[in-house]
Design an enzyme around this catalytic site. Structure first.
Site, PDB file in Angstrom:
ATOM      1  N   TRP A 102       0.825  -1.220   0.000  1.00  0.00           N
ATOM      2  CA  TRP A 102       0.000   0.000   0.000  1.00  0.00           C
ATOM      3  C   TRP A 102       0.850   1.257   0.000  1.00  0.00           C
ATOM      4  CZ3 TRP A 102      -4.370  -0.537  -2.066  1.00  0.00           C
ATOM      5  CH2 TRP A 102      -5.098  -1.724  -1.903  1.00  0.00           C
ATOM      6  N   ASP A 172      -1.672   6.503   6.303  1.00  0.00           N
ATOM      7  CA  ASP A 172      -2.763   5.682   5.760  1.00  0.00           C
ATOM      8  C   ASP A 172      -3.085   4.615   6.803  1.00  0.00           C
ATOM      9  OD1 ASP A 172      -4.455   3.927   4.507  1.00  0.00           O
ATOM     10  OD2 ASP A 172      -3.045   3.357   2.910  1.00  0.00           O
ATOM     11  N   LYS A 196     -12.333  -1.821   6.841  1.00  0.00           N
ATOM     12  CA  LYS A 196     -11.593  -2.785   7.654  1.00  0.00           C
ATOM     13  C   LYS A 196     -11.967  -2.669   9.131  1.00  0.00           C
ATOM     14  CE  LYS A 196      -8.721  -3.026   3.858  1.00  0.00           C
ATOM     15  NZ  LYS A 196      -7.926  -2.194   2.963  1.00  0.00           N
TER      16      LYS A 196
HETATM   17  C1  LIG Z   1      -7.384  -1.685   1.861  1.00  0.00           C
HETATM   18  C2  LIG Z   1      -6.334  -0.662   1.909  1.00  0.00           C
HETATM   19  C3  LIG Z   1      -6.264   0.368   0.964  1.00  0.00           C
HETATM   20  C4  LIG Z   1      -7.199   0.464  -0.216  1.00  0.00           C
HETATM   21  O1  LIG Z   1      -8.406   0.982   0.189  1.00  0.00           O
HETATM   22  P1  LIG Z   1      -9.564   1.333  -0.871  1.00  0.00           P
HETATM   23  O2  LIG Z   1     -10.616   1.872   0.052  1.00  0.00           O
HETATM   24  O3  LIG Z   1      -9.958   0.070  -1.559  1.00  0.00           O
HETATM   25  O4  LIG Z   1      -9.060   2.338  -1.808  1.00  0.00           O
HETATM   26  C5  LIG Z   1      -5.276   1.316   1.109  1.00  0.00           C
HETATM   27  N1  LIG Z   1      -4.398   1.262   2.134  1.00  0.00           N
HETATM   28  C6  LIG Z   1      -4.426   0.271   3.051  1.00  0.00           C
HETATM   29  C7  LIG Z   1      -3.425   0.251   4.161  1.00  0.00           C
HETATM   30  C8  LIG Z   1      -5.396  -0.711   2.971  1.00  0.00           C
HETATM   31  O5  LIG Z   1      -5.445  -1.688   3.885  1.00  0.00           O
END
Ligand SMILES: *Cc1c(COP(=O)(O)O)cnc(C)c1O
Length: 361
Positions: A102, A172, A196
């Protein structure tokens, strides 16, 4: 009705109490005679819900008043691009700390909008450990430093917030937000896709220091500008009302669980049980991550013989254990242990793993 133990990486398990409440309120929310999805976001009832959800998450994460809380759309991925648009002037650079899939993606999506400097990366180590802090090449003139506290696919996590000086730290937190207390003051901007640890997909929670919203970086449509979203209480256009509602219910559930310190203690216990099972299996199961940087949220593991993978997946599913297949980039298995995954679920998984090892030993 039969509910499985759900270890999905995302969209992921939601607290059963939240789903049951949403079910009870589906046709008649809050005495309105309508579903929350059928009401105007500008109406008194929904505005009340929106304000309460913000108040609850502010209380949970101890978010100071000089930080805005935004309920946005576009997934974390859209904000990979939108963050540099908002925080970096044309021609500026930003530092990226890349510790997995990511972080790589965040850096590559930012590249059209900012000069991306990779200040540290553990790519050469296959992302099994974090790059040592004393090797980072941070630029004090960077617009911001971006990192990924928990790498969902690689299963590697920062257990402390890195010190980066005066440059705003951008995180993030898609896969670890609200999994433990957060010292919000250490950050300039925190963002997370909801699917999540917060609610359904289609919602992004952002916590941003208000002075950063005043950075005028480049011409862009209002819809892309975070300051405009903050000024309109995240109602610049129609928000994801259903996602906002479920996020609000999840925040209330987290408060009932005793808040983030109590939630963190449960998350630690869940992760310890699974790692102990892996490490105590005599090599039957393996997790490749440096023990000091193992994720509490996403635990990838392999079987000693990859030929057993398909059997493991088939039998685990038959035992009511859902979504253990690892990400295709890594292979093997992965168990995601977000807030809504109970200790009971992890006990069911580890009992199955021990029993499987005995049977297929
Ligand atoms: C799942 C995830 C993403 C992607 O998220 P989207 O909402 O599908 O764009 C980005 N960063 C991390 C750390 C993730 O776990």
């Amino acid at each position: 009705m039969s509910r499985v133990w759900n270890f999905s990486a995302g969209p992921a398990a939601l607290p059963q109490a939240v789903l049951e409440r949403a079910q009870r309120e589906m046709l008649d929310w809050n005495g309105s005679g309508a579903s929350v999805m059928e009401l105007s976001h500008r109406g008194k009832l929904f505005m009340g819900l929106a304000a309460q959800a913000e108040a609850d998450v502010r209380e949970l994460a101890a978010i100071p008043d000089d930080y805005a809380v935004l309920f946005l759309q576009g997934g974390a991925t859209q904000h990979f691009a939108q963050i540099p648009m908002n925080l970096a002037a044309e021609g500026a650079s930003a530092d990226y700390i890349v510790t997995g899939h990511w972080g790589e993606k965040a850096a590559s999506e930012a590249a059209p909008y900012v000069k991306v400097d990779i200040a540290a990366s553990s790519h050469a180590d296959n992302y099994v450990k974090l790059p040592a802090r004393n090797g980072w090449t941070l630029n004090p003139a960077a617009a911001y430093v971006h990192y990924t506290p928990n790498e969902t696919i690689h299963g590697v996590e920062f257990h402390d917030v890195p010190e980066v000086g005066e440059v705003p730290l951008v995180a993030d937190m898609s896969s670890d937000i609200l999994s433990r207390p957060i010292d919000v003051r250490r950050f300039g901007l925190i963002y997370a896709g909801a699917q999540k640890n917060i609610g359904p997909s289609g919602l992004v929670l952002m916590i941003v220091r208000r002075d950063l919203l005043e950075r005028v970086t480049r011409p862009m449509a209002r819809i892309f500008r975070y300051a405009e979203h903050a000024a309109s209480d995240s109602m610049l256009n129609t928000p994801n009302t259903w996602g906002w509602y479920l996020a609000g219910l999840t925040f209330q559930w987290l408060k009932e669980q005793g808040g983030l310190a109590a939630v963190a203690a449960r998350n630690d216990a869940k992760a310890a049980l699974l790692y102990d099972t892996i490490d105590g299996s005599g090599g039957y199961y393996r997790n490749p991550i440096d023990p000091a940087s193992r994720s509490r949220m996403n635990v990838p593991f392999t079987l000693h013989d990859a030929a057993l993978d398909a059997v493991f997946l088939k039998e685990s599913e038959a035992a009511g254990l859902l979504a253990l297949k690892g990400h295709k980039a890594i292979g093997g298995m992965r168990a995601s242990l977000y807030n809504a995954v109970s200790l009971e679920a992890v006990e069911a998984l580890t009992a199955f793993m021990r029993e499987f090892a005995t049977r297929h030993g």
